[in-house]
Design a protein around this motif. Structure first.
Motif, PDB file in Angstrom:
ATOM      1  N   THR B 125       0.783  -1.270   0.002  1.00 41.85           N
ATOM      2  CA  THR B 125      -0.005  -0.030   0.078  1.00 41.85           C
ATOM      3  C   THR B 125       0.733   1.143   0.064  1.00 41.85           C
ATOM      4  O   THR B 125       0.182   2.380  -0.389  1.00 41.85           O
ATOM      5  N   VAL B 159       0.447   6.891   1.380  1.00 44.74           N
ATOM      6  CA  VAL B 159      -0.174   5.758   0.780  1.00 44.74           C
ATOM      7  C   VAL B 159      -0.726   5.942  -0.683  1.00 44.74           C
ATOM      8  O   VAL B 159      -0.911   6.983  -0.810  1.00 44.74           O
ATOM      9  N   LEU B 174      -6.543  -0.505  -3.639  1.00 42.56           N
ATOM     10  CA  LEU B 174      -6.277   0.648  -2.365  1.00 42.56           C
ATOM     11  C   LEU B 174      -7.907   0.899  -2.009  1.00 42.56           C
ATOM     12  O   LEU B 174      -7.574   1.478  -0.852  1.00 42.56           O
ATOM     13  N   PHE B 375      -5.686  -4.538   4.267  1.00 44.30           N
ATOM     14  CA  PHE B 375      -6.471  -3.341   3.934  1.00 44.30           C
ATOM     15  C   PHE B 375      -7.168  -2.764   4.974  1.00 44.30           C
ATOM     16  O   PHE B 375      -7.747  -1.776   4.859  1.00 44.30           O
TER      17      PHE B 375
END
Lengths: 93, 388
Positions: B125, B159, B174, B375
């Motif tokens: 990420t 990120v 993402l 995530f």
């Protein structure tokens, strides 16, 4: 693991250990071998190997011109250069 | 300690010395790169600057980031009295966040010892472009701050997808960061608690109490499978380190020995004189795991065990939203103890390896480490606020 194998490993990895370091490495390897043996408690016969942890696909960039470094810039950190070349000892007698 | 300090009035960060910067050396804590200056800066540095952060300085790391708390740095260990403390603890009061490369859990240990908040994000990420490669299949840029809010602010700055990093998640993946499930139920991995001392158990109990007081359900999980993540991790980490450090040969950049006549002497003496003892051990072990005799028996086995660990976490996440375990076995490390047990990091990996080998995100806060599905980074920071 014995000194013969350790000697081969040193040559492969371009390292030269002192006698004291060799003894230390042998003890270190003994600990690691015990760790490796412990993994036999997990049956992996039908388990696929996992090189990458997440399903990341190959990233492809657009084929376009980008700024790169010049030879002079790239050689700025070199220990020894001559006429734009990296300097090394003579390879062929 | 290697630290170049700059004045800054905006929000500022310190970077560990595995993150490339221009006009400042990046040493990886090694004599091999003592005077190395990069031609480009890491993507995380660029993004931090774009978000308004200044780089206040760079901090010491253990050689190539694989030790306990920086004790193998060529520039010396960072101590406080008799204790090994690492560089992060010395600079945290002066910066908003410390950005480091979590190669082998050093940042999580530091956060655990000093009650900082650390986020080891989901692998892929945050761009690793411009970080010194050591264990590419697992290492992640991590963020340590005094509080979860400081960490989240810096994380949001860095990120995102980066074309320059082949392991960077695509933008659509993402999006999952905003869709992750809230953490309402946490499982405590009791097998790991049994390996920690009383002071750590106290911290875990306090964290559990705080979670419960904030409406989080906490249950115990008795499962010993993940204890073996360390064994597989030590193999994979060493093998990848061995490969990545083969690039340092004294030719194109880095240290070159003055003691050579032949090309072999140049390679061997440059590497032998500049790599520290710890790293030499890891290189040799990594090389042995990749040898013809051991590849299937050791390296391939470790890759299969990695999948077992990923599947084990997936199974656990069927019944809980996250799992909690310590990040260290104790609350302080005496420097003499670490000198006497030079490879203590390989033992302490027991606590950090499960998340490292699986690439899962963790938040370390108030001395405990919480691991959640991929995530769940923002949800972990939400949980960290409840522990604070």
């Amino acid at each position: 693991m014995d000194k013969t194998i350790l000697s081969r490993l040193q040559k492969l990895n371009q390292l030269s250990l002192s006698d004291k370091e060799e003894e230390s490495v042998l003890a270190f390897f003994a600990d690691r071998e015990a760790e490796c043996e412990a993994l036999s408690a997990i049956d992996t016969e039908k388990v696929e190997r996992m090189v990458h942890v997440l399903p990341i696909l190959t990233v492809v960039r657009e084929d376009k011109e980008i700024k790169t470094f010049t030879r002079d810039e790239l050689q700025k950190g070199a220990p020894e250069t001559e006429d734009g070349y990296w300097q090394v000892p003579r390879l062929v007698e | 300690m290697y630290l170049k300090e700059l004045e800054c009035s905006s929000p500022c960060v310190a970077l560990d010395d595995l993150i490339l910067t221009t006009n400042t050396p990046t040493t990886a804590g090694s004599k091999m790169l003592e005077n190395y200056e990069s031609l480009f800066e890491a993507e995380v540095v660029t993004r931090l600057k774009q978000a308004g952060y200044s780089v206040k300085g760079k901090i010491n790391v253990g050689e190539f980031g694989v030790d306990l708390l920086g004790e193998t740095s060529y520039f010396g260990a960072v101590v406080d009295g008799d204790n090994l403390v690492g560089a992060t603890s010395k600079v945290m009061s002066d910066v908003d966040a410390v950005i480091g490369l979590d190669v082998n859990g050093e940042q999580r240990r530091s956060a655990s010892l000093f009650s900082f908040c650390n986020l080891k994000p989901t692998y892929g990420t945050v761009s690793r472009y411009g970080t010194i490669p050591v264990v590419c299949s697992a290492e992640t840029v991590s963020i340590t701050g005094k509080c979860p809010n400081c960490v989240e602010k810096a994380y949001r700055a860095v990120v995102g997808h980066d074309d320059k990093d082949g392991t960077s998640h695509r933008v659509e993946s993402l999006d999952k960061l905003d869709q992750a499930k809230e953490i309402k139920k946490v499982g405590v991995l009791t097998a790991f608690l049994d390996k920690a001392d009383e002071s750590v158990k106290d911290k875990v109990q306090k964290a559990i109490d705080m979670l419960k007081n904030n409406g989080v359900e906490v249950v115990e999980i008795e499962d010993e499978t993940l204890l073996l993540a360390k064994n597989a991790w030590n193999i994979l980490m060493s093998a990848e380190l061995c490969n990545n450090l083969s690039r340092y040969d004294g030719i194109k950049y880095g240290y070159r020995t003055p003691n050579y006549k032949t090309i072999d002497e140049l390679y061997t003496n440059s590497r032998s004189e500049s790599f520290g003892e710890f790293i030499k051990h890891v290189i040799l072990f990594g090389s042995e795991t990749l040898s013809t005799e051991n590849y299937m028996k050791v390296y391939d086995k470790a890759l299969r065990v990695r999948r077992v660990m990923v599947e084990k976490f997936a199974e656990l996440f069927q019944s809980v939203d996250a799992v909690l375990l310590p990040a260290t076995s104790k609350s302080e490390y005496k420097i003499d103890e670490v000198k006497a047990n030079k490879f203590i990091a390989f033992e302490e990996n027991l606590f950090t390896a499960p998340a490292s080998i699986t690439g899962l995100p963790t938040v370390t806060v108030k001395g405990v480490q919480v691991v959640a599905p991929a995530f769940s980074d923002y949800k972990l920071l939400d949980l960290a606020r409840k522990v604070r």
